[in-house]
Write an enzyme that holds these catalytic residues in place. Structure first.
Site, PDB file in Angstrom:
ATOM      1  N   ARG A 144       3.511  -2.246  11.549  1.00 33.09           N
ATOM      2  CA  ARG A 144       2.797  -1.224  12.004  1.00 33.09           C
ATOM      3  C   ARG A 144       2.165  -0.756  13.272  1.00 33.09           C
ATOM      4  O   ARG A 144       1.808   0.564  13.690  1.00 33.09           O
ATOM      5  CB  ARG A 144       0.690  -2.039  11.451  1.00 33.09           C
ATOM      6  CG  ARG A 144       2.006  -1.999  10.054  1.00 33.09           C
ATOM      7  CD  ARG A 144       0.736  -2.802   9.006  1.00 33.09           C
ATOM      8  NE  ARG A 144       0.516  -4.156   9.856  1.00 33.09           N
ATOM      9  CZ  ARG A 144      -0.370  -4.819   9.057  1.00 33.09           C
ATOM     10  NH1 ARG A 144      -1.351  -4.570   8.618  1.00 33.09           N
ATOM     11  NH2 ARG A 144      -0.014  -5.923   9.745  1.00 33.09           N
TER      12      ARG A 144
ATOM     13  N   ASN B  64       0.367  -1.610   5.073  1.00 35.68           N
ATOM     14  CA  ASN B  64       0.903  -2.651   4.361  1.00 35.68           C
ATOM     15  C   ASN B  64       1.202  -2.437   2.381  1.00 35.68           C
ATOM     16  O   ASN B  64      -0.680  -2.453   2.232  1.00 35.68           O
ATOM     17  CB  ASN B  64       0.811  -3.938   4.451  1.00 35.68           C
ATOM     18  CG  ASN B  64       1.533  -4.398   5.819  1.00 35.68           C
ATOM     19  OD1 ASN B  64       1.993  -4.010   6.515  1.00 35.68           O
ATOM     20  ND2 ASN B  64       1.419  -5.602   6.764  1.00 35.68           N
TER      21      ASN B  64
END
Ligand code: MN
Length: 257
Positions: free
Chosen positions: A29, A47
């Site tokens: 990320r 996520n």
């Protein structure tokens, strides 16, 4: 695999990717956000619940394609096994955010003072930004509750419960919250349209603070967003009146202390 994106008249395109493989817990990320910011791409990464990473990307077509190319490989620490890309609508994001990450603490204190009210406080840059909500929050998206901006409080005050001069305070709810929406914080608050997700014991899911009056005492409406946590027709303030710290109601505190 062809990259399918929607081409708007403005030349801005948007795509959403579902990335599977060893992609959680490996810096995916952060790396995606860094790359997106360098490319001038907006949107978010988060996520998923089954080990996948979800990416929403929008911007000039070439920049979005470059980000999608990065998404296919991920950072060196990731092992991408499969990427599914869908065309989606341009939503008008102004940042590239990591979603699903706590922005800090929130608390709602019920306060018996000259006028009974609830204080909603959100941690922003080391202080608790605060709104007095006379009728308290609601989990019903059809209910709009007046919220008057009041002075910031110290984070240390979040756990305060007890009598005050002529009144009292209970900790009605508390937890962590996430920043939401398309605009970065704290700009979203300054502009008067802030979206956030509460993870409290009573209040859960998306909420919005929409400013209706500016000036010396800015007023907003606190509104539950329509999501899986919304409870149409409910009255959470009446149904769950007890302190999440002591189990006492405010009336009990005023009587006992
Ligand atoms: Mn107050």
């Amino acid at each position: 695999m062809p990259i399918s994106t929607e081409r708007a008249d403005s030349g801005v395109t948007a795509a959403r990717a579902v990335v599977r493989g060893e992609v959680q817990g490996v810096g995916y990320r952060d790396a995606t956000r860094r790359r997106a910011r360098r490319l001038g791409v907006t949107g978010w990464v988060r996520n998923g619940e089954d080990g996948e990473v979800l990416v929403h990307a929008e911007g000039p077509e070439r920049a979005v394609e470059e980000l999608l190319a990065f998404v296919r490989d991920g950072p060196p620490s990731a092992r991408v096994s499969e990427v599914a890309i869908d065309r989606v609508k341009v939503e008008g994001h102004e940042q590239f955010a990591i979603r699903g990450v706590s922005a800090g603490a929130f608390v709602v204190q019920e306060h018996a003072a000259t006028a009974h009210h609830f204080d909603l406080r959100l941690e922003v840059d080391g202080v608790m930004r605060s709104w007095a909500v006379p009728k308290g929050p609601s989990m019903d998206p059809a209910v709009k509750r007046l919220a008057v901006e009041v002075e910031d409080h110290a984070i240390a005050h979040n756990a305060f419960e007890g009598p005050t001069g002529g009144g009292g305070v209970i900790v009605w709810d508390r937890g962590r919250y996430e920043q939401g929406g398309r605009v970065a914080w704290p700009q979203a608050l300054e502009r008067g349209h802030a979206v956030f997700v509460l993870h409290g014991e009573k209040l859960r899911g998306g909420f919005a603070l929409q400013r209706t009056h500016s000036g010396e005492k800015p007023q907003s409406l606190l509104i539950k967003r329509r999501d899986e946590d919304a409870r149409p027709g409910s009255d959470v303030v009446a149904e769950l009146p007890r302190s999440v710290l002591s189990g006492r109601t405010l009336d009990q505190l005023l009587r006992d202390d």
